[in-house]
Scaffold this active site. Structure first.
Site, short mmCIF file in Angstrom:
data_model
loop_
_atom_site.label_atom_id
_atom_site.label_comp_id
_atom_site.label_asym_id
_atom_site.label_seq_id
_atom_site.Cartn_x
_atom_site.Cartn_y
_atom_site.Cartn_z
N THR A 18 0.83 -1.20 0.00
CA THR A 18 0.00 0.00 0.00
C THR A 18 0.87 1.26 0.00
OG1 THR A 18 -1.49 -1.27 1.43
CG2 THR A 18 -2.01 1.05 1.12
N ARG A 22 7.98 -2.71 2.52
CA ARG A 22 8.15 -2.83 3.97
C ARG A 22 8.52 -4.24 4.34
NH1 ARG A 22 3.35 0.75 6.67
NH2 ARG A 22 3.85 2.41 5.24
N SER A 112 6.50 3.70 8.42
CA SER A 112 5.35 4.44 8.96
C SER A 112 5.03 4.07 10.40
CB SER A 112 4.16 4.23 8.04
OG SER A 112 3.11 5.07 8.42
N HIS A 113 3.81 3.56 10.61
CA HIS A 113 3.32 3.29 11.97
C HIS A 113 3.80 1.94 12.50
CE1 HIS A 113 0.77 1.56 8.99
NE2 HIS A 113 0.40 0.66 9.87
N LYS A 125 10.04 4.05 0.33
CA LYS A 125 9.05 4.38 -0.68
C LYS A 125 9.58 5.46 -1.60
CE LYS A 125 6.50 7.00 2.84
NZ LYS A 125 5.22 7.30 3.48
N ASP A 276 2.13 9.49 13.82
CA ASP A 276 2.75 8.18 13.65
C ASP A 276 4.24 8.28 13.34
OD1 ASP A 276 2.63 9.09 11.02
OD2 ASP A 276 2.30 7.07 10.21
N ASP A 278 6.19 8.25 10.71
CA ASP A 278 6.71 9.16 9.69
C ASP A 278 5.91 10.46 9.59
OD1 ASP A 278 4.52 7.75 8.67
OD2 ASP A 278 5.22 7.93 6.60
N ASP A 280 2.73 11.22 8.93
CA ASP A 280 1.63 11.50 8.01
C ASP A 280 0.26 11.20 8.62
OD1 ASP A 280 1.99 8.77 7.91
OD2 ASP A 280 2.23 8.65 5.73
N ARG A 281 0.22 10.49 9.76
CA ARG A 281 -1.07 10.19 10.38
C ARG A 281 -1.31 11.07 11.61
NH1 ARG A 281 -2.28 3.76 10.44
NH2 ARG A 281 -1.53 3.33 8.33
N THR A 343 -7.85 2.24 -1.03
CA THR A 343 -6.98 2.54 0.12
C THR A 343 -5.57 2.89 -0.34
OG1 THR A 343 -8.25 1.13 1.59
CG2 THR A 343 -5.94 1.47 2.15
N GLU A 362 -8.46 9.30 4.96
CA GLU A 362 -8.64 7.86 5.11
C GLU A 362 -9.04 7.58 6.55
OE1 GLU A 362 -6.07 5.15 2.59
OE2 GLU A 362 -4.61 6.54 3.41
N GLU A 363 -9.78 6.48 6.72
CA GLU A 363 -10.21 6.10 8.06
C GLU A 363 -9.03 5.71 8.95
OE1 GLU A 363 -9.41 2.81 8.78
OE2 GLU A 363 -8.74 2.66 6.70
N SER A 364 -7.87 5.47 8.34
CA SER A 364 -6.69 5.02 9.07
C SER A 364 -5.90 6.18 9.64
CB SER A 364 -5.82 4.17 8.14
OG SER A 364 -5.52 4.91 6.97
N LYS A 375 -0.58 12.43 3.05
CA LYS A 375 -1.36 12.82 4.21
C LYS A 375 -0.42 13.49 5.20
CE LYS A 375 -1.35 8.05 6.06
NZ LYS A 375 -0.84 7.18 4.97
C1 VG1 Z 1 -2.72 1.15 5.83
C2 VG1 Z 1 -3.99 1.97 5.88
C3 VG1 Z 1 -4.09 2.86 4.66
C4 VG1 Z 1 -2.83 3.73 4.59
C5 VG1 Z 1 -1.60 2.85 4.59
C6 VG1 Z 1 -0.32 3.66 4.62
O1 VG1 Z 1 -2.73 0.32 4.70
O2 VG1 Z 1 -5.12 1.13 5.98
O3 VG1 Z 1 -5.25 3.63 4.75
O4 VG1 Z 1 -2.85 4.51 3.42
O5 VG1 Z 1 -1.61 2.02 5.75
O6 VG1 Z 1 -0.29 4.52 5.71
P1 VG1 Z 1 -3.14 -1.24 4.77
O7 VG1 Z 1 -2.91 -1.77 3.39
O8 VG1 Z 1 -2.26 -1.86 5.82
O9 VG1 Z 1 -4.56 -1.27 5.18
V1 VG1 Z 1 1.19 4.86 6.42
O10 VG1 Z 1 0.98 6.06 7.60
O11 VG1 Z 1 1.62 3.40 6.91
O12 VG1 Z 1 2.10 5.44 5.15
CO CO Z 2 2.63 6.94 8.20
#
Ligand code: VG1
Ligand code: CO
Length: 542
Positions: A18, A22, A112-113, A125, A276, A278, A280-281, A343, A362-364, A375
């Site tokens: 996504t 990773r 990221s998270h 990325k 988070d 990096d 972005d959240r 997503t 996004e809901e995340s 984001k």
């Molecule tokens: C998750 C989230 C998605 C987000 C992605 C990257 O992906 O659900 O909404 O864009 O992480 O966010 P997945 O495929 O695990 O559902 V980040 O802050 O990790 O760049």
């Molecule tokens: Co992130």
């Protein structure tokens, strides 16, 4: 200093998900692993004579990986790389630097998270010249390249000094080490009314910002405490650490529990936020009230015109498919288009570039706008602060008014983590096979009106993305979505998204899990989660 051509062999599984590639850190540190992927990036996008941005979230291996990437960029003929001091850049700051300096793209080192450390996760990325994540066509080409790669190029040279701001050269390549915070903070000042927010803090408005020992610490201290005058100590866990201090830098009620506890205590400040790994959240919490990310997107969209960067109004609102429809109701009220994308932030890029959408979410826990192409956690925090400063109300009051006007989309996501991949795949395959027979069926007192596997046709370039998640829609507006995560590094993670709409003003103040109970039961019955995976209950609820 000489460029060496090192023979190598393809390494299986270097497929970006996504959000980039990773893997467990030891995998990334394995022989040729990072090198093969970076060479594949350069082979696809070209490096000769180009300028790139480089930075990461500071997690374990960030510093070493930065040196390797710089030496490979130089050996591949890049003209210049702009690096954040200490190889640090938040994802939104990297996106901004790409755009500000009109570079040919950038490489962001982050998982990221996901937790960081020698036995945790690492990631890479690539972002394009527009500052946004590479689209699927590009990441697929990178993956294909990793399957045929036979050599990579790297300079034999001493490490670059990344601790000192300034210009140096590496072979024939210029390396500019820049302050990772300054340009980003300046951009925020152009979007928000810093004077109004400063006045609110001066009057005693109290806030807690939890950076979770990840990358936003220096950004939050500079912007909130220095430029906006928030009390010193407003920002906690503000020093980025290679292992994030053992924290799981995922800003949700489970992992940012200390913040949640404080916000629900008698001594709660007015406003709380977390970000988070990096940056972005974001998670936003009012005194005694949690703001779900889908609601946050809707409230931000409905009130964005109160901030100077958006006073001309919004061109459109885009949300990922699993995000609740709360934002759609705002778009309808504003008379602007609403877009529903798969997503992942990469799907917003074209809409933003084409000027069709201004705010995305996004809901995340991801929200952002056309100011960058990622984001942006602190952006969301600042927009909330700007709205709070203008409206002079509490978060709870703003949410209550929003629900009374638009109705409430009760929403929750249930994550089932580290499921055996074969079992998760079998469950999704069985569910997909059942879709054609679902319409019209009654379950838990609700009627299924439609069921499909979400496919998206990009309205700008016409590209089609299929198999983006199973949707089961009910006649009363309720909805179930199931998809497998594309960011995990251990087995499969099932994400179950649940939604139910209640029109205002009655029935608005239920607990989300209670309000969603029939939808949750229906999801388990329809997908057979326990039978397929052995899991009765989720690991994380947001
Ligand atoms: C998750 C989230 C998605 C987000 C992605 C990257 O992906 O659900 O909404 O864009 O992480 O966010 P997945 O495929 O695990 O559902 V980040 O802050 O990790 O760049
Ligand atoms: Co992130």
């Amino acid at each position: 200093m000489t460029a060496t051509i090192v023979p190598t062999k393809p390494i299986a599984g270097q497929k970006p998900g996504t959000s980039g590639l990773r893997k467990k850190t030891p995998v990334f540190m394995g022989k040729d692993y990072l090198e093969n992927f970076i060479q594949s990036i350069f082979d696809v996008v070209g490096a000769q004579g180009k300028t790139f941005v480089l930075g990461g979230d500071g997690r374990y291996f960030n510093d070493r990986a930065a040196q390797v990437i710089l030496k490979m960029a130089a050996a591949n003929g890049a003209a210049r790389v702009i690096v954040g001091q200490g190889a640090i850049l938040s994802t939104p700051a990297a996106s901004h630097l790409i755009r500000l300096n009109k570079t040919d793209g950038g490489i962001i080192m982050s998982a990221s998270h996901n937790p960081g450390g020698p036995t945790e996760d690492f990631g890479v990325k690539f972002n394009m010249a527009n500052g946004g994540p590479a689209p699927e066509s590009v990441t697929e080409a990178m993956y294909q390249r990793t399957t045929t790669i036979s050599a990579y190029k790297i300079l034999t040279a001493p490490d670059v000094d990344l601790a000192t701001i300034g210009r140096s050269t590496l072979g024939g390549m210029i390396v500019d080490v820049v302050d990772p915070v300054a340009d980003y903070a300046d951009l925020m000042e152009t979007l928000f009314d810093f004077a109004a927010i400063r006045a609110m803090f001066a009057k005693g408005f109290a806030m807690r910002m939890d950076s979770m020992c990840a990358v936003t610490g220096p950004y939050a201290v500079e912007i909130l405490e220095r430029r906006l005058g928030a009390a010193s100590g407003t920002c906690v866990n503000a020093t980025p650490l290679p292992d994030f201090g053992g924290m799981h830098p995922d800003p949700n009620p489970t992992w940012a529990k200390a913040l949640m506890d404080e916000m629900f205590s008698a001594a709660a400040p007015d406003f709380g936020a977390a970000s988070d790994g990096d940056g972005d959240r974001n998670m936003v919490v009012g005194r005694g009230i949690y703001v779900s990310p889908s609601d946050s997107l809707a409230v931000l969209a409905a009130n964005a015109h109160l901030a100077k960067g958006y006073k001309g109004g919004l061109k459109g609102i885009a949300r990922s498919m699993p995000t609740s429809a709360a934002a759609d109701r705002v778009a309808a009220a504003l008379g602007i288009p609403a877009y529903e994308t798969p997503t992942g932030w990469k799907f917003f890029g074209n809409l933003l570039d084409a000027g069709r959408a201004t705010i995305c979410g996004e809901e995340s826990f991801g929200t952002g706008s056309d100011h960058v192409r990622e984001k942006d956690g602190l952006w969301a925090v600042l927009l909330w602060l700007n709205i709070l400063a203008v409206r002079g109300q509490s978060v709870a009051a703003i949410l209550a008014e929003h629900w009374a006007r638009f109705g409430r989309n009760y929403y929750s996501r249930h994550d089932f983590e580290a499921i055996e991949t074969a079992k998760a795949d079998a469950m999704m395959a069985a569910l997909r096979a059942s879709l054609p027979s679902l319409a019209g069926r009654q379950i838990e007192g609700m009627t299924i009106s439609a069921a499909d596997d979400f496919a998206y046709t990009d309205p700008v370039d016409g590209s089609v993305s299929r198999n983006q998640g199973v949707r089961i829609l009910f006649a009363d507006g309720s909805r179930i979505v199931l998809r497998l995560s594309g960011t995990g590094t251990e087995g499969a993670t099932l994400r179950l998204y649940l939604e139910r709409y209640v029109a205002g003003p009655e029935g608005l103040d239920h607990d989300a899990q209670d309000a969603l109970a029939p939808v949750i039961r229906a999801a388990h019955l329809l997908a057979g989660i326990a039978a397929h995976t052995g899991r009765q209950a989720p690991d994380v609820i947001t």
